[in-house]
Design a protein around this motif. Structure first.
Motif, PDB file in Angstrom:
ATOM      1  N   GLY A 109       0.821  -1.200   0.000  1.00  0.00           N
ATOM      2  CA  GLY A 109       0.000   0.000   0.000  1.00  0.00           C
ATOM      3  C   GLY A 109       0.852   1.246   0.000  1.00  0.00           C
ATOM      4  N   GLN A 110       0.188   2.369  -0.108  1.00  0.00           N
ATOM      5  CA  GLN A 110       0.879   3.650  -0.146  1.00  0.00           C
ATOM      6  C   GLN A 110       1.462   3.991   1.217  1.00  0.00           C
ATOM      7  N   GLN A 111       2.733   4.388   1.226  1.00  0.00           N
ATOM      8  CA  GLN A 111       3.443   4.831   2.421  1.00  0.00           C
ATOM      9  C   GLN A 111       3.887   6.271   2.169  1.00  0.00           C
ATOM     10  N   PRO A 112       4.347   6.994   3.187  1.00  0.00           N
ATOM     11  CA  PRO A 112       4.786   8.376   2.975  1.00  0.00           C
ATOM     12  C   PRO A 112       5.887   8.528   1.916  1.00  0.00           C
ATOM     13  N   TRP A 113       6.752   7.513   1.760  1.00  0.00           N
ATOM     14  CA  TRP A 113       7.883   7.581   0.829  1.00  0.00           C
ATOM     15  C   TRP A 113       7.571   6.935  -0.519  1.00  0.00           C
ATOM     16  N   GLY A 114       6.449   6.292  -0.667  1.00  0.00           N
ATOM     17  CA  GLY A 114       6.100   5.590  -1.901  1.00  0.00           C
ATOM     18  C   GLY A 114       5.267   4.367  -1.586  1.00  0.00           C
ATOM     19  N   PHE A 115       5.091   3.532  -2.564  1.00  0.00           N
ATOM     20  CA  PHE A 115       4.301   2.317  -2.417  1.00  0.00           C
ATOM     21  C   PHE A 115       5.213   1.206  -1.895  1.00  0.00           C
ATOM     22  N   ALA A 116       4.761   0.445  -0.879  1.00  0.00           N
ATOM     23  CA  ALA A 116       5.606  -0.610  -0.315  1.00  0.00           C
ATOM     24  C   ALA A 116       4.779  -1.679   0.375  1.00  0.00           C
ATOM     25  N   GLY A 117       5.377  -2.846   0.494  1.00  0.00           N
ATOM     26  CA  GLY A 117       4.847  -3.958   1.268  1.00  0.00           C
ATOM     27  C   GLY A 117       6.029  -4.742   1.798  1.00  0.00           C
ATOM     28  N   ALA A 118       5.821  -5.542   2.840  1.00  0.00           N
ATOM     29  CA  ALA A 118       6.929  -6.299   3.419  1.00  0.00           C
ATOM     30  C   ALA A 118       6.478  -7.698   3.796  1.00  0.00           C
ATOM     31  N   PHE A 119       7.428  -8.626   3.703  1.00  0.00           N
ATOM     32  CA  PHE A 119       7.136 -10.014   4.069  1.00  0.00           C
ATOM     33  C   PHE A 119       8.330 -10.628   4.767  1.00  0.00           C
ATOM     34  N   ALA A 120       8.058 -11.704   5.514  1.00  0.00           N
ATOM     35  CA  ALA A 120       9.103 -12.497   6.166  1.00  0.00           C
ATOM     36  C   ALA A 120       9.223 -13.811   5.417  1.00  0.00           C
ATOM     37  N   ASP A 121      10.451 -14.195   5.068  1.00  0.00           N
ATOM     38  CA  ASP A 121      10.676 -15.461   4.375  1.00  0.00           C
ATOM     39  C   ASP A 121      10.463 -16.623   5.354  1.00  0.00           C
ATOM     40  N   PRO A 122      10.616 -17.874   4.921  1.00  0.00           N
ATOM     41  CA  PRO A 122      10.366 -19.005   5.826  1.00  0.00           C
ATOM     42  C   PRO A 122      11.198 -19.005   7.108  1.00  0.00           C
ATOM     43  N   ASP A 123      12.329 -18.288   7.109  1.00  0.00           N
ATOM     44  CA  ASP A 123      13.165 -18.220   8.311  1.00  0.00           C
ATOM     45  C   ASP A 123      12.970 -16.927   9.092  1.00  0.00           C
ATOM     46  N   GLY A 124      12.022 -16.093   8.652  1.00  0.00           N
ATOM     47  CA  GLY A 124      11.716 -14.863   9.365  1.00  0.00           C
ATOM     48  C   GLY A 124      12.508 -13.646   8.910  1.00  0.00           C
ATOM     49  N   HIS A 125      13.347 -13.775   7.871  1.00  0.00           N
ATOM     50  CA  HIS A 125      14.106 -12.628   7.363  1.00  0.00           C
ATOM     51  C   HIS A 125      13.149 -11.700   6.629  1.00  0.00           C
ATOM     52  N   LEU A 126      13.275 -10.398   6.937  1.00  0.00           N
ATOM     53  CA  LEU A 126      12.334  -9.415   6.396  1.00  0.00           C
ATOM     54  C   LEU A 126      12.798  -8.846   5.068  1.00  0.00           C
ATOM     55  N   TRP A 127      11.841  -8.756   4.150  1.00  0.00           N
ATOM     56  CA  TRP A 127      12.060  -8.172   2.825  1.00  0.00           C
ATOM     57  C   TRP A 127      10.988  -7.114   2.594  1.00  0.00           C
ATOM     58  N   MET A 128      11.411  -5.943   2.118  1.00  0.00           N
ATOM     59  CA  MET A 128      10.464  -4.902   1.735  1.00  0.00           C
ATOM     60  C   MET A 128      10.543  -4.744   0.221  1.00  0.00           C
ATOM     61  N   VAL A 129       9.396  -4.615  -0.413  1.00  0.00           N
ATOM     62  CA  VAL A 129       9.337  -4.352  -1.847  1.00  0.00           C
ATOM     63  C   VAL A 129       8.666  -3.001  -2.005  1.00  0.00           C
ATOM     64  N   SER A 130       9.337  -2.083  -2.724  1.00  0.00           N
ATOM     65  CA  SER A 130       8.786  -0.743  -2.864  1.00  0.00           C
ATOM     66  C   SER A 130       8.860  -0.266  -4.306  1.00  0.00           C
ATOM     67  N   ALA A 131       8.055   0.753  -4.578  1.00  0.00           N
ATOM     68  CA  ALA A 131       8.053   1.403  -5.892  1.00  0.00           C
ATOM     69  C   ALA A 131       7.773   2.881  -5.669  1.00  0.00           C
ATOM     70  N   GLU A 132       8.474   3.710  -6.396  1.00  0.00           N
ATOM     71  CA  GLU A 132       8.245   5.148  -6.267  1.00  0.00           C
ATOM     72  C   GLU A 132       7.104   5.630  -7.145  1.00  0.00           C
ATOM     73  N   THR A 133       6.771   4.848  -8.175  1.00  0.00           N
ATOM     74  CA  THR A 133       5.737   5.271  -9.115  1.00  0.00           C
ATOM     75  C   THR A 133       4.493   4.423  -8.965  1.00  0.00           C
ATOM     76  N   ALA A 134       3.403   4.931  -9.482  1.00  0.00           N
ATOM     77  CA  ALA A 134       2.106   4.212  -9.418  1.00  0.00           C
ATOM     78  C   ALA A 134       2.017   3.113 -10.426  1.00  0.00           C
TER      79      ALA A 134
END
Length: 134
Positions: A109-134
Motif C-alpha cells: 500500500g501507499q506509504q509516505p515515501w512511496g508504495f511498499a509492502g513487506a514479508f518475512a521469508d520461511p526463516d523470518g528474514h524481512l524483505w520490503m518491496v517498494s516502488a516510487e511510481t504508481a
C-alpha cells in the motif's frame, strides 16, 4: 574501492524449503553447480549483477559468526529491500511471496515515501518491496 558481487548471508533452517521459496516463489536464479541433493552449494541467488544472497544452514552460519548469536525468529536486525518499477509490480511480488509461504507483515500500500509492502521469508528474514511510481 568497490566490491562486486556483494554477498548478504542469511541463516536458514532448511535448504530445500529456502531453495523452493527463493527460486520458485520469488523467481530468483540460483548460482552454482548442484550438490548431491540437487541444490547448489553454497546456496546463492543473484539479485542483480552486484548483489547475491547466500542462504547458510544455521550450523554453518555459526562457523562464520563464532560466539555471536543468530537473532531468533521474530527479532530482526535488518530489512532487505527490493525496488519494483511500479506499485502493481511491487504488490505482485509480495503476493507471489505470500503464495510461496511468506508471512506478509505489511500489506502492499501507499506509504509516505512511496508504495511498499513487506514479508518475512520461511526463516523470518524481512524483505520490503517498494516502488516510487504508481
Amino acid at each position: 574501492m568497490q566490491y562486486a558481487p556483494v554477498v548478504v548471508s542469511l541463516p536458514i533452517a532448511d535448504r530445500p524449503t529456502s531453495y523452493r521459496f527463493y527460486s520458485e516463489g520469488l523467481g530468483l536464479d540460483a548460482v552454482g553447480e548442484p550438490a548431491e541433493d540437487g541444490i547448489p552449494e553454497p546456496l546463492q541467488f543473484a539479485l542483480n549483477d552486484g548483489l547475491r544472497v547466500m542462504l547458510v544452514p544455521v550450523g554453518g552460519f555459526g562457523w562464520v559468526i563464532g560466539r555471536h548469536e543468530v537473532a531468533r525468529r521474530g527479532h530482526s536486525e535488518c530489512v532487505l529491500s527490493l525496488s519494483a518499477a511500479t506499485s502493481a509490480e511491487a504488490a505482485q511480488l509480495v503476493e507471489r511471496a505470500r503464495a510461496a509461504g511468506a508471512e506478509v507483515v505489511v500489506e502492499p500500500g501507499q506509504q509516505p515515501w512511496g508504495f511498499a509492502g513487506a514479508f518475512a521469508d520461511p526463516d523470518g528474514h524481512l524483505w520490503m518491496v517498494s516502488a516510487e511510481t504508481a
